[in-house]
Design an enzyme around this catalytic site. Structure first.
Site, PDB file in Angstrom:
ATOM      1  N   LEU A  10     118.037  52.423 -16.091  1.00 49.18           N
ATOM      2  CA  LEU A  10     119.271  53.106 -16.481  1.00 49.18           C
ATOM      3  C   LEU A  10     119.823  53.888 -15.291  1.00 49.18           C
ATOM      4  CD1 LEU A  10     118.160  54.476 -19.960  1.00 49.18           C
ATOM      5  CD2 LEU A  10     119.090  52.222 -19.347  1.00 49.18           C
ATOM      6  N   ARG A  15     125.483  66.849 -12.450  1.00 55.94           N
ATOM      7  CA  ARG A  15     124.789  68.047 -11.977  1.00 55.94           C
ATOM      8  C   ARG A  15     124.451  67.993 -10.487  1.00 55.94           C
ATOM      9  NH1 ARG A  15     120.597  67.778 -16.965  1.00 55.94           N
ATOM     10  NH2 ARG A  15     121.301  65.603 -16.906  1.00 55.94           N
ATOM     11  N   THR A  53     122.017  57.315 -23.296  1.00 58.36           N
ATOM     12  CA  THR A  53     120.969  56.378 -22.881  1.00 58.36           C
ATOM     13  C   THR A  53     120.825  55.208 -23.860  1.00 58.36           C
ATOM     14  OG1 THR A  53     119.422  58.017 -23.797  1.00 58.36           O
ATOM     15  CG2 THR A  53     119.593  57.911 -21.421  1.00 58.36           C
ATOM     16  N   TYR A 104     120.216  60.505  33.326  1.00 53.74           N
ATOM     17  CA  TYR A 104     120.717  59.645  32.262  1.00 53.74           C
ATOM     18  C   TYR A 104     120.626  58.198  32.710  1.00 53.74           C
ATOM     19  CZ  TYR A 104     123.958  57.039  29.381  1.00 53.74           C
ATOM     20  OH  TYR A 104     124.520  56.093  28.571  1.00 53.74           O
TER      21      TYR A 104
HETATM   22  C1  UD1 Z   1     116.447  61.807 -20.552  1.00 56.05           C
HETATM   23  C2  UD1 Z   1     115.823  61.778 -21.947  1.00 56.05           C
HETATM   24  C3  UD1 Z   1     114.782  62.889 -22.041  1.00 56.05           C
HETATM   25  C4  UD1 Z   1     113.741  62.681 -20.963  1.00 56.05           C
HETATM   26  C5  UD1 Z   1     114.398  62.600 -19.594  1.00 56.05           C
HETATM   27  C6  UD1 Z   1     113.382  62.192 -18.543  1.00 56.05           C
HETATM   28  C7  UD1 Z   1     117.580  60.947 -23.416  1.00 56.05           C
HETATM   29  C8  UD1 Z   1     118.605  61.326 -24.435  1.00 56.05           C
HETATM   30  N1  UD1 Z   1     116.863  61.962 -22.927  1.00 56.05           N
HETATM   31  O1  UD1 Z   1     117.101  63.062 -20.413  1.00 56.05           O
HETATM   32  O2  UD1 Z   1     114.145  62.852 -23.317  1.00 56.05           O
HETATM   33  O3  UD1 Z   1     112.806  63.754 -20.989  1.00 56.05           O
HETATM   34  O4  UD1 Z   1     115.432  61.608 -19.580  1.00 56.05           O
HETATM   35  O5  UD1 Z   1     113.931  62.271 -17.261  1.00 56.05           O
HETATM   36  O6  UD1 Z   1     117.420  59.794 -23.108  1.00 56.05           O
HETATM   37  N2  UD1 Z   1     122.091  57.132 -18.142  1.00 56.05           N
HETATM   38  C9  UD1 Z   1     122.904  56.024 -18.314  1.00 56.05           C
HETATM   39  N3  UD1 Z   1     123.962  56.098 -19.146  1.00 56.05           N
HETATM   40  C10 UD1 Z   1     124.250  57.217 -19.845  1.00 56.05           C
HETATM   41  C11 UD1 Z   1     123.427  58.357 -19.685  1.00 56.05           C
HETATM   42  C12 UD1 Z   1     122.351  58.276 -18.824  1.00 56.05           C
HETATM   43  O7  UD1 Z   1     122.675  54.986 -17.669  1.00 56.05           O
HETATM   44  O8  UD1 Z   1     125.258  57.215 -20.619  1.00 56.05           O
HETATM   45  C13 UD1 Z   1     120.948  57.046 -17.197  1.00 56.05           C
HETATM   46  C14 UD1 Z   1     121.032  58.066 -16.080  1.00 56.05           C
HETATM   47  O9  UD1 Z   1     121.682  57.507 -14.950  1.00 56.05           O
HETATM   48  C15 UD1 Z   1     119.571  58.374 -15.814  1.00 56.05           C
HETATM   49  C16 UD1 Z   1     118.873  58.107 -17.135  1.00 56.05           C
HETATM   50  O10 UD1 Z   1     119.768  57.322 -17.912  1.00 56.05           O
HETATM   51  O11 UD1 Z   1     119.019  57.522 -14.826  1.00 56.05           O
HETATM   52  C17 UD1 Z   1     118.564  59.400 -17.890  1.00 56.05           C
HETATM   53  O12 UD1 Z   1     119.790  60.081 -18.136  1.00 56.05           O
HETATM   54  P1  UD1 Z   1     119.927  61.653 -17.960  1.00 56.05           P
HETATM   55  O13 UD1 Z   1     121.311  62.060 -18.325  1.00 56.05           O
HETATM   56  O14 UD1 Z   1     119.418  62.076 -16.630  1.00 56.05           O
HETATM   57  O15 UD1 Z   1     118.963  62.116 -19.119  1.00 56.05           O
HETATM   58  P2  UD1 Z   1     118.107  63.437 -19.201  1.00 56.05           P
HETATM   59  O16 UD1 Z   1     118.980  64.545 -19.640  1.00 56.05           O
HETATM   60  O17 UD1 Z   1     117.340  63.622 -17.957  1.00 56.05           O
HETATM   61 CA    CA Z   2     117.372  62.761 -15.891  1.00 54.27          CA
END
Ligand code: UD1
Ligand code: CA
Length: 449
Positions: free
Chosen positions: A9, A16, A80, A368
């Site tokens: 993903l 952030r 996600t 040089y």
């Molecule tokens: C997520 C998990 C959390 C876990 C954490 C671990 C969810 C809702 N939460 O939170 O339980 O502890 O990861 O690091 O899954 N991404 C997408 N599309 C989206 C949103 C995110 O591809 O619409 C990808 C992001 O690029 C990232 C990953 O999914 O690589 C996780 O997304 P992020 O927003 O960082 O989730 P966390 O808040 O860290």
């Molecule tokens: Ca994350």
């Protein structure tokens, strides 16, 4: 049908990070974040990988990974769960199991990943989660277990919905999962949005439990593995952990590092036995260093190759090569295309660019050398400069074997100094000097020796 395929993903906005660069392309110990999950899946034998990208980062990610993976585009901010769903058209019906992981958690180890995959079918047929116990949940989802003796997993509670935190150590979700594929594709659609528009993949845990199945959460070998990178503070903190691991790896392989915390070694660097790294040394990119070398204090080596028995003291080099038994510094700079054959000595305040020094050539101080070829056993005196740029083009200087370049010689390129020839101190050489002859003066003239 494959046994196991992988989804990474990487479509999150990474807000952030406050960066123009997509989060997953930020470098971590010298390598883009996204390369870590791709390589990790490769190590555990997953060879079909779909990377979920956004419209905004699609091109940059494809430039990075090329056709080593497949791509699915998540076109809106659906969280996600939505991200995984966007890989459905590529992967539905294509495999028995699916691993899913984020692109922002580079510390996940091969052992933990393999453990999760191996235990998956046995412990929980539908969903297994990699977890870790940490002091502070730091925004991570919490593994919710029941209070019975089995401590069965009930679900994952996202930090934003987690009101009951009491400061105790907490088991959190690493964001690495193994799913039974058919079940995943059938149940994703059942996930409804949380507070915002995002749908949480993590809601699948409670869904499986509702359906009467076990969900497994397997603690990672090292709790640090669960940590992800959402902002630059986390980037720095995780890099610190990884850098320490890299140094410890090399120390256990026979490299001496004095004052380890001041030494930085990128993930792609290799080092030979009994090499010593002195304080404040930074080894970057694709650098290889042989055995028995002494690097530092205060040397910066980037994308360079150094043979055995070399010394680089308080100097910088990038895209440069040293064969064995070469010493440089203090305070010299080898720029791209510098190539020093065996036994070359470069002392202090010397800059070398796009030039080859043949075996045993010596340049002790100040000067040089650019776009030049310096022959074997040539002695280049203090203050020598190749005047390689005529205002339009770069021109080459050739100094043949055994020549002696007097102090403060200006070699006005293009120019050739023949084998065994000598230039006098302060000579400004504008014309070729034949072998074994002496050139002195401004402009230099050939005189009897
Ligand atoms: C997520 C998990 C959390 C876990 C954490 C671990 C969810 C809702 N939460 O939170 O339980 O502890 O990861 O690091 O899954 N991404 C997408 N599309 C989206 C949103 C995110 O591809 O619409 C990808 C992001 O690029 C990232 C990953 O999914 O690589 C996780 O997304 P992020 O927003 O960082 O989730 P966390 O808040 O860290
Ligand atoms: Ca994350």
């Amino acid at each position: 049908m494959d046994d196991l395929v992988g989804i990474i993903l990487a479509a999150g906005e990474g807000v952030r990070m406050k960066s123009r660069t997509p989060k997953v392309l930020h470098r971590f110990c010298g390598k883009e974040l996204l390369r870590y999950p791709v390589e990790l899946l490769g190590k555990v034998g997953v060879d079909r990988i779909v990377v979920v990208v956004s419209r905004a980062n699609q091109d940059a990610v494809q430039d990075l990974l090329g056709d080593s993976v497949e791509y699915a585009v998540q076109s809106s901010k659906t969280g996600t769960a939505g991200a995984v769903e966007s890989a459905a058209s590529l992967l539905r019906g294509e495999s028995k199991q699916i691993v899913v992981l984020g692109g922002d958690a580079p510390l996940v180890s091969e052992e933990s990943m393999q453990g999760l995959i191996n235990g998956h079918v046995e412990n929980a047929p539908l969903m297994s989660i990699l977890s870790g116990i940490v002091q502070d949940s730091n925004g991570l989802g919490r593994i919710n277990r029941d209070h019975g003796s089995q401590r069965a997993v009930m679900g994952i509670i996202e930090a934003s919905d987690d009101l009951n935190r009491d400061g105790q150590p907490v088991e959190v979700n690493a964001g690495v999962y193994c799913f039974q594929a058919d079940w995943l594709w059938e149940n994703l659609a059942r996930i409804t949005p949380g507070k915002g528009p995002e749908r949480y993949l993590t809601d699948l845990a409670a869904l499986a439990v509702e359906q009467g199945e076990n969900v497994a959460a397997l603690p990672a070998n090292d709790p640090a593995e669960v940590l992800g990178i959402n902002n630059r503070v986390e980037l720095a903190n995780l890099e610190d952990i990884q850098r320490r691991r890299i140094r410890e790896h090399w120390m256990l392989e026979g490299v001496t590092i004095s004052d380890p915390s001041s030494v930085m070694i990128d993930t792609g660097v290799t080092l030979g036995q009994d090499t010593v790294l002195l304080p404040n040394t930074i080894l970057l990119g694709n650098t290889s260093i042989g055995a028995n070398c002494e690097i530092g204090p205060g040397s910066v080596v980037r994308d360079s190759s150094i043979g055995d028995d070399c010394r680089v003291t308080s100097s910088a080099m990038e895209n440069a090569v040293m064969e064995s038994g070469v010493d440089v510094g203090p305070f010299s700079h080898l720029r791209p295309g510098a190539y020093l054959e065996s036994g070359v000595h470069i002392g202090n305040y010397v800059e070398v660019k796009e030039s080859r020094f043949a075996a045993g050539a010596v340049m002790g101080h100040l000067g040089y050398i650019g776009d030049a070829s310096i022959g074997a056993k040539v002695n280049v005196g203090a203050g020598t400069v190749t005047c390689n740029y005529d205002g339009k083009d770069k021109q080459r200087t050739i100094v043949e074997d055994g020549a002696f370049i007097g102090c403060d010689t200006m070699l006005v390129a293009p120019v050739t100094i023949g084998a065994g020839a000598i230039t006098g101190a302060g000579a400004v050489v504008t014309k070729d000097v034949p072998s074994a002859r002496l050139a002195v003066g401004v402009p230099a003239k050939i005189v009897e020796r």
